[in-house]
Scaffold this active site. Structure first.
Site, PDB file in Angstrom:
ATOM      1  N   HIS A 176      -5.558  -8.606  -2.518  1.00 18.25           N
ATOM      2  CA  HIS A 176      -5.714  -9.172  -1.443  1.00 18.25           C
ATOM      3  C   HIS A 176      -6.896 -10.271  -1.451  1.00 18.25           C
ATOM      4  CE1 HIS A 176      -3.226  -4.887  -1.010  1.00 18.25           C
ATOM      5  NE2 HIS A 176      -3.349  -5.342  -0.844  1.00 18.25           N
TER       6      HIS A 176
ATOM      7  N   HIS B 151      -7.579   2.922   6.882  1.00 16.79           N
ATOM      8  CA  HIS B 151      -7.254   3.018   5.143  1.00 16.79           C
ATOM      9  C   HIS B 151      -6.488   4.300   4.817  1.00 16.79           C
ATOM     10  CE1 HIS B 151      -6.265   1.031   1.717  1.00 16.79           C
ATOM     11  NE2 HIS B 151      -6.920   2.613   1.047  1.00 16.79           N
TER      12      HIS B 151
ATOM     13  N   SER C 178       0.477  -1.105  -0.018  1.00 16.35           N
ATOM     14  CA  SER C 178       0.145  -0.351  -0.199  1.00 16.35           C
ATOM     15  C   SER C 178       0.908   1.333   0.021  1.00 16.35           C
ATOM     16  CB  SER C 178      -0.666   0.424   1.008  1.00 16.35           C
ATOM     17  OG  SER C 178      -2.555  -1.094   1.226  1.00 16.35           O
TER      18      SER C 178
ATOM     19  N   HIS D  79      -3.006   1.390  -4.670  1.00 19.91           N
ATOM     20  CA  HIS D  79      -2.719   0.665  -5.615  1.00 19.91           C
ATOM     21  C   HIS D  79      -1.997   0.335  -7.036  1.00 19.91           C
ATOM     22  CE1 HIS D  79      -1.997  -2.862  -2.323  1.00 19.91           C
ATOM     23  NE2 HIS D  79      -2.898  -1.941  -1.267  1.00 19.91           N
TER      24      HIS D  79
ATOM     25  N   ASN E  66       0.844   2.603  11.729  1.00 20.52           N
ATOM     26  CA  ASN E  66      -0.013   2.606  12.698  1.00 20.52           C
ATOM     27  C   ASN E  66       0.810   1.980  13.551  1.00 20.52           C
ATOM     28  OD1 ASN E  66      -1.595   1.579  10.268  1.00 20.52           O
ATOM     29  ND2 ASN E  66      -2.197   0.922  12.017  1.00 20.52           N
TER      30      ASN E  66
ATOM     31  N   ALA F 245       2.425  -2.643   3.555  1.00 20.52           N
ATOM     32  CA  ALA F 245       1.798  -1.427   5.064  1.00 20.52           C
ATOM     33  C   ALA F 245       1.312  -2.409   6.450  1.00 20.52           C
ATOM     34  CB  ALA F 245       0.990  -1.142   4.590  1.00 20.52           C
TER      35      ALA F 245
ATOM     36  N   TYR G  55      -8.796 -10.573   0.989  1.00 20.14           N
ATOM     37  CA  TYR G  55     -10.412 -10.507   1.054  1.00 20.14           C
ATOM     38  C   TYR G  55     -10.774  -9.420   0.178  1.00 20.14           C
ATOM     39  CZ  TYR G  55      -8.098  -5.723   1.445  1.00 20.14           C
ATOM     40  OH  TYR G  55      -7.128  -4.148   0.890  1.00 20.14           O
ATOM     41  N   GLU G  56     -11.031  -9.303  -0.891  1.00 22.43           N
ATOM     42  CA  GLU G  56     -11.161  -8.683  -2.033  1.00 22.43           C
ATOM     43  C   GLU G  56     -12.238  -9.994  -2.469  1.00 22.43           C
ATOM     44  OE1 GLU G  56      -8.337  -6.122  -4.783  1.00 22.43           O
ATOM     45  OE2 GLU G  56      -7.088  -6.312  -3.382  1.00 22.43           O
TER      46      GLU G  56
ATOM     47  N   MET H 203      -2.594  -7.326   6.288  1.00 21.53           N
ATOM     48  CA  MET H 203      -3.737  -8.105   5.393  1.00 21.53           C
ATOM     49  C   MET H 203      -2.787  -8.532   3.904  1.00 21.53           C
ATOM     50  SD  MET H 203      -6.971  -5.342   6.276  1.00 21.53           S
ATOM     51  CE  MET H 203      -7.322  -4.749   7.779  1.00 21.53           C
ATOM     52  N   SER H 204      -1.876  -9.487   4.256  1.00 29.91           N
ATOM     53  CA  SER H 204      -1.110  -9.675   2.888  1.00 29.91           C
ATOM     54  C   SER H 204      -0.021 -10.277   3.212  1.00 29.91           C
ATOM     55  CB  SER H 204      -0.784  -8.346   1.777  1.00 29.91           C
ATOM     56  OG  SER H 204       0.200  -7.552   2.459  1.00 29.91           O
TER      57      SER H 204
END
Ligand code: HPA
Length: 261
Positions: free
Chosen positions: A74, A235, A21, A52, A223, A104, A76-77, A199-200
């Protein structure tokens, strides 16, 4: 639609990088770039989320020929943990031997602040998914000991030292997303030995090890994870802080390739 190998125009990269990201600007450091949009490559994912891009940039980084994947899909998509399989298979087919995964991530430690880079030493797959589920054959029992190659890790630590980048090290927890974690989940990740959460990356590492690629991973800490000092990640924050960390990531990668034996 074509495959990557047929589009290399005489170039022979042995190393690939997947950019996470907001790290898209890392491609600015690639010399003599050849851009190939994902839409022209069969099986490459067309990223649907902001932050992206979607192209392969083939060129030189630190004097080495590399293929940089600006943008990833990802799990989750779509719910498909193996969404990056076709792209990784094409990298392998094109002669790639080393894969550098970047992302990230949220920090699970107060001492690792936004803006830091973290070398991934290992991962925890907390997603409940595995990209090799449904594949048949003994080759799918992939050993995951030293999945993040110790020799590459040493080289990244040396590169960071030369560039005076305080490279942290730790364990990346893969959380499916796309919602962020709850503070209770973050406390659990701290207890089970995590250092960062994202998440990746972990599914790509598994797929790449299945293909016999050597893997390294670097997180940009965007973060503090949910609940730490009252943090509530978003995000927008991920994109903003990721962009800030891109310059250090670019220097680290360039030095890594320049000093590669
Ligand atoms: N959690 C999950 N994924 C992330 C985070 C986070 O806090 N930050 C960036 N990607």
């Amino acid at each position: 639609m074509s495959n990557l190998k047929s589009r290399l125009a005489g170039r022979a990269p042995k190393h690939a990088i997947i950019l996470g990201s907001a790290l898209g600007s890392v491609v600015d450091a690639v010399q003599d770039p050849l851009d190939i949009p994902y839409t022209e490559l069969s099986g490459f994912p067309v990223p649907k989320i902001s932050g992206h891009a979607g192209k392969v940039v083939v060129g030189r980084l630190g004097g080495r020929e590399v293929a940089v994947l600006a943008g990833r899909a990802h799990p989750y998509e779509s719910g498909n943990a193996a969404v990056m399989r076709p792209a990784l298979e094409q990298l392998k087919d094109a002669g790639i031997e080393t894969l550098i995964l970047t992302n990230a991530a949220g920090s699970l430690k107060l001492s690792m602040k936004p803006g830091a880079l973290m070398l991934i030493t290992d991962h925890i797959n907390y997603s409940g998914m595995n990209p090799l589920i449904g594949q048949h054959g003994d080759e799918n029992f992939v050993p995951m000991t030293n999945a993040y190659d110790p020799v590459l890790r040493k080289a990244f630590l040396a590169a960071a030292k030369k560039e005076k980048i305080a490279l942290k090290q730790g364990v990346y927890c893969w959380y499916s997303g796309p919602s962020f974690e709850t503070p209770a989940e973050i406390r659990m990740f701290q207890i089970i030995g995590g250092t960062a959460v994202g998440m990746s990356t972990a599914p790509e590492c598994i797929l790449a090890r299945r293909l016999g690629l050597k893997v390294a991973g670097i997180s940009t800490i965007t973060n503090l994870a949910a609940g730490l000092k009252g943090a509530s990640p978003s995000h927008e924050e991920t994109k903003r802080e990721g962009m800030k960390a891109a310059a250090a990531m670019q220097r680290l990668l360039t030095r890594f390739f320049r000093d590669m034996k």
